[in-house]
Design a protein around this motif. Structure first.
Motif, PDB file in Angstrom:
ATOM      1  N   GLU A 626       1.004  -1.298   0.055  1.00 25.11           N
ATOM      2  CA  GLU A 626       0.086   0.135   0.010  1.00 25.11           C
ATOM      3  C   GLU A 626       0.912   1.183  -0.149  1.00 25.11           C
ATOM      4  O   GLU A 626       0.390   2.328   0.212  1.00 25.11           O
ATOM      5  CB  GLU A 626      -0.963   0.004   1.309  1.00 25.11           C
ATOM      6  CG  GLU A 626      -1.972  -1.020   1.232  1.00 25.11           C
ATOM      7  CD  GLU A 626      -2.880  -0.929   0.279  1.00 25.11           C
ATOM      8  OE1 GLU A 626      -3.513   0.210  -0.106  1.00 25.11           O
ATOM      9  OE2 GLU A 626      -3.134  -2.008  -0.675  1.00 25.11           O
ATOM     10  N   LYS A 627       2.165   0.965   0.019  1.00 26.20           N
ATOM     11  CA  LYS A 627       3.186   2.261  -0.152  1.00 26.20           C
ATOM     12  C   LYS A 627       3.747   2.613  -1.392  1.00 26.20           C
ATOM     13  O   LYS A 627       4.266   1.495  -2.083  1.00 26.20           O
ATOM     14  CB  LYS A 627       4.025   2.015   1.228  1.00 26.20           C
ATOM     15  CG  LYS A 627       5.102   2.952   1.182  1.00 26.20           C
ATOM     16  CD  LYS A 627       5.957   3.090   2.464  1.00 26.20           C
ATOM     17  CE  LYS A 627       7.152   1.941   2.024  1.00 26.20           C
ATOM     18  NZ  LYS A 627       8.070   2.064   2.957  1.00 26.20           N
ATOM     19  N   ARG A 628       3.672   3.915  -1.867  1.00 30.17           N
ATOM     20  CA  ARG A 628       4.515   4.304  -3.135  1.00 30.17           C
ATOM     21  C   ARG A 628       5.452   5.338  -2.847  1.00 30.17           C
ATOM     22  O   ARG A 628       5.007   6.214  -1.911  1.00 30.17           O
ATOM     23  CB  ARG A 628       3.315   4.596  -4.267  1.00 30.17           C
ATOM     24  CG  ARG A 628       2.553   3.617  -4.789  1.00 30.17           C
ATOM     25  CD  ARG A 628       1.547   4.354  -5.782  1.00 30.17           C
ATOM     26  NE  ARG A 628       0.432   4.894  -5.036  1.00 30.17           N
ATOM     27  CZ  ARG A 628      -0.543   5.280  -5.684  1.00 30.17           C
ATOM     28  NH1 ARG A 628      -0.680   5.694  -6.859  1.00 30.17           N
ATOM     29  NH2 ARG A 628      -1.504   5.817  -4.945  1.00 30.17           N
ATOM     30  N   THR A 629       6.779   5.019  -3.062  1.00 31.29           N
ATOM     31  CA  THR A 629       7.731   6.097  -3.089  1.00 31.29           C
ATOM     32  C   THR A 629       8.270   6.532  -4.094  1.00 31.29           C
ATOM     33  O   THR A 629       8.797   5.758  -4.999  1.00 31.29           O
ATOM     34  CB  THR A 629       9.020   5.213  -2.020  1.00 31.29           C
ATOM     35  OG1 THR A 629       8.243   4.905  -0.808  1.00 31.29           O
ATOM     36  CG2 THR A 629       9.766   6.517  -1.822  1.00 31.29           C
ATOM     37  N   LEU A 630       8.135   7.981  -4.270  1.00 29.90           N
ATOM     38  CA  LEU A 630       8.948   8.641  -5.603  1.00 29.90           C
ATOM     39  C   LEU A 630      10.101   9.672  -5.093  1.00 29.90           C
ATOM     40  O   LEU A 630      10.060  10.158  -4.121  1.00 29.90           O
ATOM     41  CB  LEU A 630       7.766   9.853  -6.033  1.00 29.90           C
ATOM     42  CG  LEU A 630       8.163  10.568  -7.002  1.00 29.90           C
ATOM     43  CD1 LEU A 630       8.336   9.837  -8.480  1.00 29.90           C
ATOM     44  CD2 LEU A 630       7.122  11.646  -7.440  1.00 29.90           C
ATOM     45  N   GLU A 631      11.055   9.039  -5.676  1.00 31.03           N
ATOM     46  CA  GLU A 631      12.372   9.869  -5.477  1.00 31.03           C
ATOM     47  C   GLU A 631      12.594  10.530  -6.932  1.00 31.03           C
ATOM     48  O   GLU A 631      12.734   9.799  -7.985  1.00 31.03           O
ATOM     49  CB  GLU A 631      13.234   8.751  -5.037  1.00 31.03           C
ATOM     50  CG  GLU A 631      13.287   8.364  -3.740  1.00 31.03           C
ATOM     51  CD  GLU A 631      14.370   7.576  -3.111  1.00 31.03           C
ATOM     52  OE1 GLU A 631      15.297   8.091  -2.881  1.00 31.03           O
ATOM     53  OE2 GLU A 631      14.298   6.178  -3.080  1.00 31.03           O
ATOM     54  N   ILE A 632      13.192  11.703  -6.569  1.00 34.06           N
ATOM     55  CA  ILE A 632      13.792  12.563  -7.820  1.00 34.06           C
ATOM     56  C   ILE A 632      15.118  13.075  -7.471  1.00 34.06           C
ATOM     57  O   ILE A 632      15.106  13.735  -6.399  1.00 34.06           O
ATOM     58  CB  ILE A 632      12.889  13.510  -8.307  1.00 34.06           C
ATOM     59  CG1 ILE A 632      11.444  12.927  -8.384  1.00 34.06           C
ATOM     60  CG2 ILE A 632      13.483  14.225  -9.550  1.00 34.06           C
ATOM     61  CD1 ILE A 632      10.521  14.135  -8.795  1.00 34.06           C
ATOM     62  N   ALA A 633      16.315  12.813  -7.968  1.00 34.63           N
ATOM     63  CA  ALA A 633      17.446  13.095  -7.576  1.00 34.63           C
ATOM     64  C   ALA A 633      17.798  14.504  -8.140  1.00 34.63           C
ATOM     65  O   ALA A 633      16.945  15.048  -8.990  1.00 34.63           O
ATOM     66  CB  ALA A 633      18.413  12.292  -8.312  1.00 34.63           C
ATOM     67  N   ALA A 634      18.716  15.106  -7.611  1.00 32.04           N
ATOM     68  CA  ALA A 634      18.917  16.717  -7.908  1.00 32.04           C
ATOM     69  C   ALA A 634      19.577  16.658  -9.227  1.00 32.04           C
ATOM     70  O   ALA A 634      20.229  15.825  -9.816  1.00 32.04           O
ATOM     71  CB  ALA A 634      19.916  17.381  -7.062  1.00 32.04           C
ATOM     72  N   LEU A 635      19.267  17.716  -9.942  1.00 37.51           N
ATOM     73  CA  LEU A 635      19.679  18.264 -11.374  1.00 37.51           C
ATOM     74  C   LEU A 635      20.996  19.038 -11.206  1.00 37.51           C
ATOM     75  O   LEU A 635      21.030  19.788 -10.247  1.00 37.51           O
ATOM     76  CB  LEU A 635      18.483  18.641 -12.391  1.00 37.51           C
ATOM     77  CG  LEU A 635      17.397  17.913 -12.572  1.00 37.51           C
ATOM     78  CD1 LEU A 635      16.135  18.727 -13.020  1.00 37.51           C
ATOM     79  CD2 LEU A 635      17.974  16.970 -13.457  1.00 37.51           C
ATOM     80  N   ASP A 636      21.802  19.221 -12.227  1.00 37.71           N
ATOM     81  CA  ASP A 636      22.917  19.888 -12.384  1.00 37.71           C
ATOM     82  C   ASP A 636      22.388  21.543 -12.407  1.00 37.71           C
ATOM     83  O   ASP A 636      22.925  22.253 -11.753  1.00 37.71           O
ATOM     84  CB  ASP A 636      23.704  19.651 -13.248  1.00 37.71           C
ATOM     85  CG  ASP A 636      24.515  18.277 -13.561  1.00 37.71           C
ATOM     86  OD1 ASP A 636      24.586  17.716 -12.112  1.00 37.71           O
ATOM     87  OD2 ASP A 636      24.914  17.633 -14.412  1.00 37.71           O
TER      88      ASP A 636
END
Length: 683
Positions: A626-636
């Motif tokens: 039931e868990k969704r994890t969204l990760e977005i790394a930093a951009l230059d």
């Protein structure tokens, strides 16, 4: 059958068992690629008693390369079997007679055929270098008829001269296979057959199959997509499409094909380069741009295309805008200011020429009511194939010119030339005003509600109209009702075709409409386009499209090149837009706008090292119960408008916990305020 090079003879396998001769017509045929995506194709013949795999790959240095072909024979019987693998040399291209453009398909005359020093000589040059020595060779004239008639003959000559050009022959391999046994035969087909019989080819060791596979592994996986099972074919086809673009290159020239379209157009070069940049192939784009720039005419004109004869002088008025767009696009990805400064003089000459073109139509004559739609546009040209019979004032040309002016403004600012930058802003704004006024006049004169293709015709051409939205990026400026009417009509006609069995042909340039659907928020419709076009890969397992796709895939017809590089790049750019695209109106990088809701809801995915003008993009969505994890790394270099995540409409997100960064909801978009970003949703 394998055609070693453009316009050449072909090598076709036959299997002889006693007096029986097995051909392609006697077996079940299937296709595959190495690892399902590498450009190392295999054709498998399956018969009750025997199976034959034919695998081909390129190897060797430029100018000395060969196609290596490996034939693997499998005895499927539970008892030993003696077979003969016959590799027939035939005076026919694989490219059929229906292929007429640039390279005529059909017959490839063989007047002299023989074997000398272990090599097969075709018209006096080395045509085949067997890596597995043959047990015998035979050659016969035209009156010997088909190989089925002479492969079982007890004896035959080893050389022949046939004035008609229909000499044929075969390398014969006698195989004694135990029950369930296998054997392998390899031959090399030189791509540069200019060696006479008494001059051996270069003996440089060739890369083996495993080494070639490693080379393709690196070149095709600079970007990684970790997708659910129903998306794996997307990623495989993306990588194959990239390979097809790289293979079709001729030294520095990016080309749509190797037969019909063996020329370099700035048009497809610019759009294909955008795909190459996103997939980590900046070096090839830089090489192409510098090479093409040297063909600029002294008056600033950019040729529409270049081939071995040099620059084509035919005026196609989309070319200057595409050249400027490409200069700017490469700089946005590599930030190479020195290269930009080197190209700045050429860019200025291009804008001067573009100014002359548009101002030539900004005349009092074109203020007359019947000509008012032409006022201020780029002049009539044949850049669009549909207007090749008579030049038209194509909006394709003018929207590319608008893209060129936008690029010129950014280039001037980047090199610090404020005076030129201000001048280009004024020219851009004047041109945009003229362009949109022309659109309104044309729509009124022809009483149409959609965006027209040409001012004279008021014709409906949605696939060409797409470029106004992407890559030009003028979606927010287009008349909204006309824009929606254009693509609503396209959708309606697409559905009718999909549900019909009476349609004849279409071109895979229609992949561009997928990119528009993503920007219009038509997620479900876009996925329907994906399914239909993916089903029309020919053959499907080779992840490729012809330029012309017929409903009946066995019907003889002109298909252009297959694979077709421009079609491949239209697929590649649109497919990548499902994961990330730029929205110029608010300078935002939009993620996930075209992905299947099922992936977001239950399956998850990951994107690694996707190139953008803001640096490498890495993000993932993990689903655990039931868990969704969204990760977005930093951009230059974060975009001015930030990053936005487009969720499927109506998707229930549950409780939101932001662990890193910040965000806010705007409708169905999650606007990211700070990167890196990590959020968890729980139901």
């Amino acid at each position: 059958a394998i055609e070693p090079r453009k316009g050449s003879f072909s090598v076709e396998p036959f299997i002889v068992s006693g007096k029986e001769v097995l051909t392609w017509a006697d077996v079940k045929i299937s296709h595959s690629l190495a690892d399902d995506y590498q450009p190392i194709p295999t054709v498998t013949w399956s018969h009750r008693d025997v199976e034959l795999d034919t695998t081909a790959y390129g190897s060797g240095e430029r100018g000395k390369a060969v196609t290596r072909v490996i034939y693997r024979v499998h005895n499927k019987r539970s008892s030993p079997q003696k077979l003969t693998l016959a590799l027939a040399v035939r005076p026919f291209q694989v490219n059929p007679p229906q292929q007429f453009l640039n390279t005529a398909g059909g017959v490839s005359p063989i007047q002299d055929l023989s074997m000398a020093q272990g090599n097969v000589l075709v018209n006096g040059a080395i045509g085949i270098r067997p890596q597995t020595p043959a047990h015998s060779f035979r050659a016969l004239p035209v009156d010997a008829d088909s190989p089925c008639d002479w492969l079982t003959m007890a004896t035959a000559p080893q050389s022949v001269h046939d004035e008609t050009g229909f000499a044929s022959g075969a390398l014969l391999y006698e195989l004694s296979l135990p029950a369930d046994g296998r054997d392998e035969v390899a031959i090399d087909l030189p791509l540069h057959p200019d060696n006479p019989a008494d001059q051996p080819l270069d003996a440089t060791p060739l890369a083996g199959l495993s080494q070639v596979r490693q080379q393709w592994q690196e070149r095709l996986n600079r970007v990684e997509l970790d997708l659910p099972a129903d998306g794996q074919a997307w990623f495989d086809t993306l990588r194959s499409s990239l390979a097809h673009v790289l293979i079709n290159r001729d030294e520095s020239g990016i080309q749509p094909g190797s037969r019909s379209y063996e020329r370099s157009w700035i048009r497809d070069g610019a759009m294909t380069s955008q795909m190459l940049l996103r997939l980590g192939h900046e070096a090839e784009v830089r090489e192409f741009l510098l090479w093409y720039a040297d063909y600029q005419f002294s008056n600033g004109k950019i040729p529409c295309c270049v081939d071995f004869r040099g620059a084509d002088p035919v005026p196609e008025n989309d070319s200057p805008g595409e050249f400027l767009f490409l200069i700017d696009e490469l700089y946005r990805y590599n930030n190479d200011l020195e290269l930009l400064k080197k190209l700045w003089p050429r860019a200025q000459k291009t804008v001067e020429y573009m100014d002359q073109l548009r101002l030539s139509e900004r005349t009092q004559t074109n203020m007359q009511p019947e000509r008012r739609a032409f006022y201020g546009l780029m002049p009539a040209s044949i850049s669009h194939e549909g207007y090749s019979a008579k030049p038209m004032h194509s909006y394709w040309d003018s929207f590319w010119a608008l893209a060129g002016y936008e690029a010129a403004v950014r280039i001037a600012n980047a090199v610090g030339d404020k005076a030129q930058g201000l001048k280009y802003i004024q020219a851009r704004d004047q041109f945009r005003s003229d362009l949109y006024r022309s659109l309104q006049v044309t729509m009124r004169q022809h009483q149409i509600k959609y965006l027209p293709g040409a001012a004279e015709l008021g014709d409906y051409d949605p696939t060409s109209t797409t470029i106004a939205i992407t890559p030009v990026g003028d979606q927010q400026m287009l008349p909204p009702d006309a824009m929606m009417a254009t693509f609503e009509r396209y959708w309606d006609e697409f559905v009718k075709r999909r549900n019909s069995t009476s349609w004849d042909v279409y071109t895979p340039y229609e992949w561009r409409n997928l990119a528009v659907f993503v920007r219009l928020g038509w997620r479900a419709r876009g996925l329907e386009l994906m399914k239909f076009f993916m089903d029309d890969r020919r053959p499907r397992e080779w992840n490729q499209w012809a330029e012309v796709i017929g409903r009946d895939e066995r019907a003889p017809r002109f298909v252009g090149d297959m694979p077709h590089g421009w079609g491949a790049s239209d697929f590649g750019r649109s497919m990548l837009d499902l994961f990330a695209y730029e929205r110029p109106a608010d300078e935002t990088l939009v993620l996930m706008a075209g992905l299947p809701p099922q992936w977001i809801r239950k399956e998850g995915f990951a994107v690694r090292r996707l190139r953008t003008p803001y640096g490498e993009l890495n993000y993932s969505l993990k689903v655990e119960g039931e868990k969704r994890t969204l990760e977005i790394a930093a951009l230059d270099r974060p975009p001015v408008g930030g990053v936005s995540v487009a969720w499927p409409e109506g998707e229930k997100m549950g409780r939101q916990t932001i662990e890193t960064g910040s965000a806010r909801w705007v409708g169905t978009e999650l606007r990211i305020g700070k990167l890196p970003f990590k959020v968890t949703f729980t139901q």
